[in-house]
Write a protein that holds these residues in place. Structure first.
Motif, PDB file in Angstrom:
ATOM      1  N   GLU A  38       0.902  -1.181  -0.114  1.00  0.00           N
ATOM      2  CA  GLU A  38      -0.124  -0.052  -0.032  1.00  0.00           C
ATOM      3  C   GLU A  38       0.838   1.128   0.122  1.00  0.00           C
ATOM      4  OE1 GLU A  38      -3.461   2.171   2.581  1.00  0.00           O
ATOM      5  OE2 GLU A  38      -2.776   0.149   3.226  1.00  0.00           O
ATOM      6  N   ILE A  39       0.672   2.366  -0.860  1.00  0.00           N
ATOM      7  CA  ILE A  39       1.335   3.495  -0.855  1.00  0.00           C
ATOM      8  C   ILE A  39       0.284   4.555  -0.606  1.00  0.00           C
ATOM      9  CG2 ILE A  39       2.332   5.035  -2.569  1.00  0.00           C
ATOM     10  CD1 ILE A  39       2.757   2.599  -4.233  1.00  0.00           C
ATOM     11  N   SER A  40       0.786   5.452   0.525  1.00  0.00           N
ATOM     12  CA  SER A  40       0.129   6.372   1.029  1.00  0.00           C
ATOM     13  C   SER A  40       0.296   7.824   0.590  1.00  0.00           C
ATOM     14  CB  SER A  40       0.242   6.594   2.520  1.00  0.00           C
ATOM     15  OG  SER A  40       1.575   6.894   2.920  1.00  0.00           O
ATOM     16  N   ASP A  41       1.574   7.845   0.196  1.00  0.00           N
ATOM     17  CA  ASP A  41       2.115   9.206  -0.668  1.00  0.00           C
ATOM     18  C   ASP A  41       3.266   9.101  -1.517  1.00  0.00           C
ATOM     19  OD1 ASP A  41       4.270   9.058   1.020  1.00  0.00           O
ATOM     20  OD2 ASP A  41       3.578  10.508   2.538  1.00  0.00           O
ATOM     21  N   VAL A  42       3.639   9.906  -2.570  1.00  0.00           N
ATOM     22  CA  VAL A  42       4.752   9.525  -3.246  1.00  0.00           C
ATOM     23  C   VAL A  42       5.486  10.840  -3.105  1.00  0.00           C
ATOM     24  CG1 VAL A  42       3.117   8.580  -4.932  1.00  0.00           C
ATOM     25  CG2 VAL A  42       3.373  11.034  -5.143  1.00  0.00           C
ATOM     26  N   ASP A  43       6.915  10.696  -3.405  1.00  0.00           N
ATOM     27  CA  ASP A  43       7.871  11.651  -3.541  1.00  0.00           C
ATOM     28  C   ASP A  43       8.341  11.940  -5.093  1.00  0.00           C
ATOM     29  OD1 ASP A  43       8.006  12.186  -0.852  1.00  0.00           O
ATOM     30  OD2 ASP A  43       9.608  10.533  -0.442  1.00  0.00           O
ATOM     31  N   ILE A  44       8.591  12.899  -5.642  1.00  0.00           N
ATOM     32  CA  ILE A  44       8.914  13.464  -6.993  1.00  0.00           C
ATOM     33  C   ILE A  44      10.112  14.260  -6.764  1.00  0.00           C
ATOM     34  CG2 ILE A  44       8.155  14.918  -8.655  1.00  0.00           C
ATOM     35  CD1 ILE A  44       5.339  14.706  -7.653  1.00  0.00           C
ATOM     36  N   ALA A  45      11.025  13.690  -7.653  1.00  0.00           N
ATOM     37  CA  ALA A  45      12.318  14.362  -8.077  1.00  0.00           C
ATOM     38  C   ALA A  45      12.406  14.814  -9.386  1.00  0.00           C
ATOM     39  CB  ALA A  45      13.571  13.142  -7.897  1.00  0.00           C
ATOM     40  N   THR A  46      12.907  16.072  -9.485  1.00  0.00           N
ATOM     41  CA  THR A  46      12.982  16.811 -10.741  1.00  0.00           C
ATOM     42  C   THR A  46      14.320  17.369 -11.123  1.00  0.00           C
ATOM     43  OG1 THR A  46      11.837  18.573 -11.930  1.00  0.00           O
ATOM     44  CG2 THR A  46      12.207  18.876  -9.646  1.00  0.00           C
ATOM     45  N   GLY A  68      16.970  21.594  -1.461  1.00  0.00           N
ATOM     46  CA  GLY A  68      16.174  21.260  -2.975  1.00  0.00           C
ATOM     47  C   GLY A  68      14.932  20.986  -2.781  1.00  0.00           C
ATOM     48  N   THR A  69      14.139  20.788  -1.570  1.00  0.00           N
ATOM     49  CA  THR A  69      12.933  20.319  -1.415  1.00  0.00           C
ATOM     50  C   THR A  69      12.045  21.480  -1.064  1.00  0.00           C
ATOM     51  OG1 THR A  69      13.560  18.222  -0.555  1.00  0.00           O
ATOM     52  CG2 THR A  69      11.364  18.853  -0.187  1.00  0.00           C
ATOM     53  N   ILE A  70      10.780  21.601  -1.946  1.00  0.00           N
ATOM     54  CA  ILE A  70       9.559  22.491  -1.598  1.00  0.00           C
ATOM     55  C   ILE A  70       8.335  21.601  -1.504  1.00  0.00           C
ATOM     56  CG2 ILE A  70      10.815  24.409  -2.683  1.00  0.00           C
ATOM     57  CD1 ILE A  70       8.882  24.172  -5.045  1.00  0.00           C
ATOM     58  N   LEU A  71       7.434  22.223  -0.862  1.00  0.00           N
ATOM     59  CA  LEU A  71       6.080  21.606  -0.856  1.00  0.00           C
ATOM     60  C   LEU A  71       5.396  22.420  -1.966  1.00  0.00           C
ATOM     61  CD1 LEU A  71       4.726  19.355   0.724  1.00  0.00           C
ATOM     62  CD2 LEU A  71       3.616  21.197   2.098  1.00  0.00           C
ATOM     63  N   VAL A  72       4.738  21.513  -2.836  1.00  0.00           N
ATOM     64  CA  VAL A  72       3.843  22.101  -3.979  1.00  0.00           C
ATOM     65  C   VAL A  72       2.283  21.734  -3.359  1.00  0.00           C
ATOM     66  CG1 VAL A  72       3.323  21.695  -6.386  1.00  0.00           C
ATOM     67  CG2 VAL A  72       5.446  22.034  -5.753  1.00  0.00           C
ATOM     68  N   HIS A  73       1.558  22.838  -3.604  1.00  0.00           N
ATOM     69  CA  HIS A  73       0.105  22.496  -3.362  1.00  0.00           C
ATOM     70  C   HIS A  73      -0.497  22.580  -4.657  1.00  0.00           C
ATOM     71  CE1 HIS A  73       0.572  23.426   0.990  1.00  0.00           C
ATOM     72  NE2 HIS A  73       1.330  23.964   0.578  1.00  0.00           N
ATOM     73  N   TYR A  74      -1.095  21.526  -5.075  1.00  0.00           N
ATOM     74  CA  TYR A  74      -1.791  21.309  -6.276  1.00  0.00           C
ATOM     75  C   TYR A  74      -3.378  20.527  -6.252  1.00  0.00           C
ATOM     76  CZ  TYR A  74      -2.528  20.215 -11.567  1.00  0.00           C
ATOM     77  OH  TYR A  74      -2.980  19.920 -12.782  1.00  0.00           O
ATOM     78  N   LYS A  75      -4.188  21.549  -6.619  1.00  0.00           N
ATOM     79  CA  LYS A  75      -5.781  20.749  -6.706  1.00  0.00           C
ATOM     80  C   LYS A  75      -6.168  19.998  -5.341  1.00  0.00           C
ATOM     81  CE  LYS A  75      -6.351  20.409 -11.864  1.00  0.00           C
ATOM     82  NZ  LYS A  75      -6.907  19.554 -12.798  1.00  0.00           N
ATOM     83  N   GLY A  76      -5.727  20.830  -4.149  1.00  0.00           N
ATOM     84  CA  GLY A  76      -6.214  20.299  -2.650  1.00  0.00           C
ATOM     85  C   GLY A  76      -5.348  19.287  -2.370  1.00  0.00           C
ATOM     86  N   GLU A  77      -4.080  18.770  -2.921  1.00  0.00           N
ATOM     87  CA  GLU A  77      -3.238  17.986  -2.592  1.00  0.00           C
ATOM     88  C   GLU A  77      -1.856  18.665  -2.439  1.00  0.00           C
ATOM     89  OE1 GLU A  77      -3.916  14.654  -1.539  1.00  0.00           O
ATOM     90  OE2 GLU A  77      -6.063  14.980  -2.215  1.00  0.00           O
ATOM     91  N   HIS A  78      -0.970  18.017  -1.508  1.00  0.00           N
ATOM     92  CA  HIS A  78       0.292  18.476  -1.536  1.00  0.00           C
ATOM     93  C   HIS A  78       1.233  17.379  -1.745  1.00  0.00           C
ATOM     94  CE1 HIS A  78      -0.712  17.475   2.585  1.00  0.00           C
ATOM     95  NE2 HIS A  78       0.747  17.114   2.605  1.00  0.00           N
ATOM     96  N   TYR A  79       2.469  17.814  -2.534  1.00  0.00           N
ATOM     97  CA  TYR A  79       3.571  17.073  -2.780  1.00  0.00           C
ATOM     98  C   TYR A  79       4.887  17.576  -2.700  1.00  0.00           C
ATOM     99  CZ  TYR A  79      -0.383  15.403  -5.626  1.00  0.00           C
ATOM    100  OH  TYR A  79      -1.601  14.842  -6.129  1.00  0.00           O
TER     101      TYR A  79
END
Length: 402
Positions: A38-46, A68-79
């Motif tokens: 089961e996966i609850s959240d995902v991490d993104i690298a760019t 180098g990490t920031i929290l992005v808020h997008y369509k009610g979710e954060h990544y």
């Protein structure tokens, strides 16, 4: 096919790619996707720098921008999105002295701890695996990325993470990785207690906890955990009684029991682990119940005073020590039959008793209420104010307290 957490985040990757940069899912979520966990959240690298990400996404928070990490808020979710980076020098054996932002995914994956965590996945679900992480997963093996001496020298906490993953995934640790872990476990002296506690407690909740704790003892790592230096034998014995269905508090109770600690010693030991005061209090209470259970059977008053949850936890630990099936159903039955479950359910108050006896408050009142409480629990008198008053007038208790 990728799961819902990834599908939900795909538009974020597309926006970054449409701006001319690379973006991938990375780390534990990719590993767990391959494992079917089961996966609850995902991490993104760019490949995008933090300031470039801020131009793509209007709403962000700087949660670790120096790395180098920031929290992005997008369509009610954060990544959490992190720029590809390289790291240099770890003089404190935990954090890099220097972080450099780079544009290469492979170089970013190369700095990670274990091969199973050094994979990336694109928005179509294609796996990028330059260090044979899938092979390690198929072998159920924990292997460092590159030289384990270097990886553990960079961040000594990785040694505890390796054993924690062994517990959580029921994997084994690769031969070279295990040898390095044994040779470098002294570096754990440089790690903050709070970080050790987090990893140790995660380890205690994994299905492979027995083997993992045994490894802590046999590898020498246990010497660098709070209050456990010189207690390898006790820790190995502790591991032999650990059960898969143990709650975290029950594991701590079993550990302090095997260490042979007394009341004040338990307090000191658990404070050394930086556990919260309320958790320490509960662990001590369950431990006291285990000691009592070693000499006595459960009765209504004991279950009432302990509370259902703590009574069951004490019985679970007791059963593991005796290698028997515990009497948890008996405890539930005793608790269910209790006329009251808590003192505030008692139908009389201290004011009632003082009024009936025309007396001022004093130590006698607590003793009086406790006796009334016991009598209600054992069914000597119903939990009704008038019935209790009649019983009081007819009993010797009144004269004894006068």
């Amino acid at each position: 096919m990728i799961g819902q957490p990834f599908i939900q985040a795909v538009p974020v990757l597309k926006l970054i790619e449409n701006a001319g940069y690379e973006a991938y899912f990375v780390g534990g979520s990719v590993r767990d996707h391959i494992l079917g966990r089961e996966i609850s959240d995902v991490d993104i690298a760019t490949s995008a720098l933090p300031e470039e990400l801020k131009r793509i996404f209007p709403k962000t928070n700087d949660v670790g921008i120096e790395h180098g990490t920031i929290l992005v808020h997008y369509k009610g979710e954060h990544y959490e999105i992190t720029t590809f980076r390289s790291e240099e020098n770890y003089t404190d054996f935990r954090r890099p002295d220097k972080v450099s932002f780079i544009r290469s995914l492979n170089e970013d994956l190369q700095r990670r701890d274990f091969t199973m965590n050094a994979m990336a996945m694109d928005k179509e679900g294609n796996i990028i695996d330059p260090f044979a992480g899938k092979e390690a997963i198929n072998k159920k093996e924990i292997v460092t990325v590159g030289n384990p001496d270097e990886r553990f020298g960079e961040d000594a906490l990785r040694m505890l993470r390796a054993v924690r993953f062994q517990s959580q995934l029921s994997f084994s640790i690769g031969k070279q990785t295990l040898e390095s872990l044994t040779n470098h476990c002294h570096l754990l002296e440089n790690i903050a207690v709070e970080r050790k506690t987090v990893e140790f407690e995660k380890l205690l909740k994994g299905p492979g906890r027995r083997e993992a704790v045994q490894l802590l003892g046999n590898s020498g790592m246990i010497q660098y955990l709070p209050g456990l230096k010189g207690h390898s034998d006790e820790v190995i014995r502790f591991s032999s009684h650990l059960k898969e269905d143990f709650q975290l508090a029950e594991s701590w109770v079993l550990l302090v029991f095997e260490l042979g600690l007394k009341d004040k010693e338990i307090e000191v030991f658990l404070r050394d682990w930086k556990l919260p005061v309320q958790r320490i209090k509960r662990i001590k209470q369950i431990h006291a119940l285990v000691l009592h259970r070693l000499e006595n059977e459960w009765n209504p008053v004991l279950v009432y005073n302990a509370g259902l949850e703590d009574a069951i936890s004490a019985e679970v630990v007791f059963a593991s020590l005796q290698d028997i099936v515990g009497s948890t159903e008996k405890i539930r039955e005793l608790h269910e039959r209790l006329p009251i479950k808590h003192r505030n359910e008692l139908s009389v108050t201290g004011n009632d008793v003082m009024g009936w006896l025309d007396k001022q408050p004093g130590p006698w009142l607590r003793e009086f209420l406790e006796e009334i409480e016991r009598s209600v629990i054992y069914g000597v008198v119903p939990n009704e104010k008038e019935k209790i008053k009649e019983w009081l007038n007819a009993s010797n208790l009144r004269s004894e307290k006068n």
